[in-house]
Design a protein around this motif. Structure first.
Motif, mmCIF file in Angstrom:
data_model
loop_
_atom_site.group_PDB
_atom_site.id
_atom_site.type_symbol
_atom_site.label_atom_id
_atom_site.label_comp_id
_atom_site.label_asym_id
_atom_site.label_seq_id
_atom_site.Cartn_x
_atom_site.Cartn_y
_atom_site.Cartn_z
ATOM 1 N N LYS A 44 0.850 -1.193 0.000
ATOM 2 C CA LYS A 44 0.000 0.000 0.000
ATOM 3 C C LYS A 44 0.882 1.237 0.000
ATOM 4 C CE LYS A 44 -1.939 2.224 3.364
ATOM 5 N NZ LYS A 44 -1.748 3.598 2.822
ATOM 6 N N ASP A 45 0.598 2.162 -0.905
ATOM 7 C CA ASP A 45 1.357 3.409 -0.970
ATOM 8 C C ASP A 45 0.830 4.409 0.052
ATOM 9 O OD1 ASP A 45 2.879 2.463 -3.122
ATOM 10 O OD2 ASP A 45 1.395 3.170 -4.583
ATOM 11 N N ALA A 46 1.684 5.312 0.476
ATOM 12 C CA ALA A 46 1.264 6.388 1.373
ATOM 13 C C ALA A 46 0.200 7.232 0.679
ATOM 14 C CB ALA A 46 2.459 7.262 1.743
ATOM 15 N N GLY A 47 -0.846 7.572 1.400
ATOM 16 C CA GLY A 47 -1.915 8.398 0.847
ATOM 17 C C GLY A 47 -3.009 7.610 0.153
ATOM 18 N N ARG A 48 -2.864 6.313 0.057
ATOM 19 C CA ARG A 48 -3.889 5.472 -0.568
ATOM 20 C C ARG A 48 -4.577 4.641 0.506
ATOM 21 N NH1 ARG A 48 -3.907 0.314 -2.894
ATOM 22 N NH2 ARG A 48 -1.640 0.114 -2.714
ATOM 23 N N PRO A 49 -5.898 4.671 0.557
ATOM 24 C CA PRO A 49 -6.611 3.916 1.598
ATOM 25 C C PRO A 49 -6.366 2.420 1.480
ATOM 26 C CG PRO A 49 -8.059 5.528 0.562
ATOM 27 C CD PRO A 49 -6.818 5.463 -0.270
ATOM 28 N N CYS A 50 -6.213 1.772 2.620
ATOM 29 C CA CYS A 50 -6.131 0.320 2.652
ATOM 30 C C CYS A 50 -7.459 -0.242 2.136
ATOM 31 C CB CYS A 50 -5.881 -0.150 4.084
ATOM 32 S SG CYS A 50 -5.955 -1.949 4.304
ATOM 33 N N HIS A 51 -7.413 -1.347 1.407
ATOM 34 C CA HIS A 51 -8.649 -1.897 0.836
ATOM 35 C C HIS A 51 -9.587 -2.444 1.912
ATOM 36 C CE1 HIS A 51 -6.060 -5.518 1.060
ATOM 37 N NE2 HIS A 51 -7.186 -6.161 1.260
ATOM 38 N N ASN A 52 -9.093 -2.547 3.147
ATOM 39 C CA ASN A 52 -9.951 -3.005 4.246
ATOM 40 C C ASN A 52 -10.661 -1.851 4.966
ATOM 41 O OD1 ASN A 52 -9.285 -5.870 4.124
ATOM 42 N ND2 ASN A 52 -7.246 -5.273 4.868
ATOM 43 N N LEU A 53 -10.332 -0.615 4.592
ATOM 44 C CA LEU A 53 -10.945 0.543 5.255
ATOM 45 C C LEU A 53 -12.352 0.763 4.713
ATOM 46 C CD1 LEU A 53 -10.394 2.889 7.261
ATOM 47 C CD2 LEU A 53 -9.760 4.275 5.274
ATOM 48 N N GLN A 54 -13.324 0.851 5.610
ATOM 49 C CA GLN A 54 -14.711 1.033 5.214
ATOM 50 C C GLN A 54 -15.071 2.517 5.125
ATOM 51 O OE1 GLN A 54 -16.911 -2.818 7.033
ATOM 52 N NE2 GLN A 54 -16.186 -1.401 8.584
ATOM 53 N N GLN A 55 -16.258 2.797 4.620
ATOM 54 C CA GLN A 55 -16.696 4.170 4.442
ATOM 55 C C GLN A 55 -16.822 4.930 5.757
ATOM 56 O OE1 GLN A 55 -17.288 6.114 1.583
ATOM 57 N NE2 GLN A 55 -16.131 4.410 0.685
ATOM 58 N N ASP A 56 -17.053 4.209 6.844
ATOM 59 C CA ASP A 56 -17.184 4.867 8.151
ATOM 60 C C ASP A 56 -15.838 4.972 8.860
ATOM 61 O OD1 ASP A 56 -16.712 2.241 8.823
ATOM 62 O OD2 ASP A 56 -18.485 1.991 10.082
ATOM 63 N N PHE A 57 -14.737 4.728 8.107
ATOM 64 C CA PHE A 57 -13.362 4.821 8.608
ATOM 65 C C PHE A 57 -13.001 3.707 9.594
ATOM 66 C CE2 PHE A 57 -14.661 9.268 7.658
ATOM 67 C CZ PHE A 57 -13.882 9.441 6.529
ATOM 68 N N ARG A 58 -13.790 2.665 9.621
ATOM 69 C CA ARG A 58 -13.469 1.519 10.464
ATOM 70 C C ARG A 58 -12.831 0.423 9.622
ATOM 71 N NH1 ARG A 58 -16.074 1.771 15.471
ATOM 72 N NH2 ARG A 58 -17.593 3.456 15.627
ATOM 73 N N CYS A 59 -12.070 -0.426 10.272
ATOM 74 C CA CYS A 59 -11.407 -1.540 9.591
ATOM 75 C C CYS A 59 -12.383 -2.693 9.436
ATOM 76 C CB CYS A 59 -10.181 -1.987 10.373
ATOM 77 S SG CYS A 59 -9.379 -3.455 9.686
ATOM 78 N N GLY A 60 -12.500 -3.199 8.215
ATOM 79 C CA GLY A 60 -13.437 -4.279 7.950
ATOM 80 C C GLY A 60 -13.005 -5.623 8.494
ATOM 81 N N ILE A 61 -11.727 -5.747 8.860
ATOM 82 C CA ILE A 61 -11.236 -7.026 9.394
ATOM 83 C C ILE A 61 -10.568 -6.829 10.758
ATOM 84 C CG2 ILE A 61 -10.938 -8.053 7.102
ATOM 85 C CD1 ILE A 61 -7.905 -7.513 7.414
ATOM 86 N N HIS A 62 -11.030 -5.839 11.490
ATOM 87 C CA HIS A 62 -10.376 -5.474 12.753
ATOM 88 C C HIS A 62 -10.208 -6.656 13.699
ATOM 89 C CE1 HIS A 62 -9.093 -3.002 16.099
ATOM 90 N NE2 HIS A 62 -10.043 -3.534 16.850
ATOM 91 N N THR A 63 -11.196 -7.505 13.792
ATOM 92 C CA THR A 63 -11.131 -8.632 14.718
ATOM 93 C C THR A 63 -10.372 -9.818 14.136
ATOM 94 O OG1 THR A 63 -13.254 -9.493 13.939
ATOM 95 C CG2 THR A 63 -13.298 -7.975 15.817
#
Length: 277
Positions: A44-63
């Motif tokens: 992942k490049d700096a400034g590019r959202p991780c593909h796991n980041l959701q629209q509400d800014f939460r991590c989709g695979i946090h657990t």
């Protein structure tokens, strides 16, 4: 009124220096780069959202971060810089709502993290009874760094972080020396040492200097690390089962999260036992 009384004291619970992801715009998931490795499952490049980041800014695979190959995320700690940049420096306006500010926000975040990390260390040094002789200098340092963190985005980006860390580190080193002097006997000096995979089971490291030491995968089972200075030590995969870290100096939650331990590992009161131990 003296300078000592004018300088603000750090918060006792250091709440503002602890990550509050609910009030952050997922900055660590966007601003920072990472490379595919044992710690990250993708590039992942700096400034590019991780593909796991959701629209509400939460991590989709946090657990499931470790199971999904993102253990690097579980050991990162912004020391509260994320919410300060999101809610204070940029007034609660996120980078999706105002794309024109996104790049500046992403550049400010790592600088703010450096500032908050310094504030955490200085706050800890101020809690050391043995460091009372340098308390005025520590309070001034805290006030200086906190003042810089309150600046505009442009002012924050103009900070010479290297020079600032150097000045503050001199005080932290003095506080460390004063605190470790209470430990009887000769203290080991492993500052900056390459101790990768070292066999240090049940080693007496009380009051030792392990500042910046490479302790990756080191065997520290049952080791006595009371009052040891661990600032900047790399504890990735270090085995801390049964180790005594009571009163360890400048140990952070991120360092613990990167290590291995068990219910018999003794920790400083300010830190919590990682859930994966």
């Amino acid at each position: 009124m003296s300078q000592q009384h004018q300088d603000p004291a750090p918060p006792q619970d250091r709440r503002e220096l602890r990550a509050d992801c609910a009030n952050c715009f997922g900055l660590c998931c966007v601003a920072l780069p990472f490379a595919r490795s044992a710690d990250f499952a993708a590039n992942k490049d700096a400034g590019r959202p991780c593909h796991n980041l959701q629209q509400d800014f939460r991590c989709g695979i946090h657990t499931q971060l470790r199971e999904k190959g993102y253990s690097g995320c579980t050991v990162f700690d912004c020391f509260g810089a994320g919410q300060r940049v999101s809610q204070v420096v940029f007034g609660g306006t996120n980078w999706r709502e105002q794309p024109s500010t996104s790049q500046q926000m992403f550049q400010v975040f790592p600088v703010m993290r450096h500032l908050h990390e310094l504030l955490w260390y200085v706050a800890e040094a101020l809690d050391l009874p043995e460091a009372r002789s340098v308390e005025p200098q520590l309070r001034r340092a805290y006030a200086e760094v906190d003042g810089l963190a309150q600046g505009s985005p442009e002012a924050i980006l103009a900070i010479d972080v290297t020079a600032l860390r150097g000045r503050v580190n001199e005080l932290l080193l003095k506080a460390s020396e004063l605190a470790r002097a209470k430990v009887p006997g000769k203290k080991r000096n492993h500052r900056g040492a390459d101790l990768i995979g070292a066999k240090l089971a049940k080693a007496d490291l009380r009051g030792a200097s392990l500042r910046g030491a490479m302790l990756i995968a080191a065997n520290l089972t049952g080791a006595d690390l009371r009052s040891a200075d661990l600032i900047g030590a790399d504890l990735r995969d270090a085995d801390l089962r049964g180790a005594d870290l009571t009163g360890a100096l400048f140990l952070t939650q991120a360092q613990l999260n990167a290590a291995k331990g068990d219910p018999t590992t003794k920790l400083p009161a300010s830190l919590t036992r990682p859930t994966h131990w």
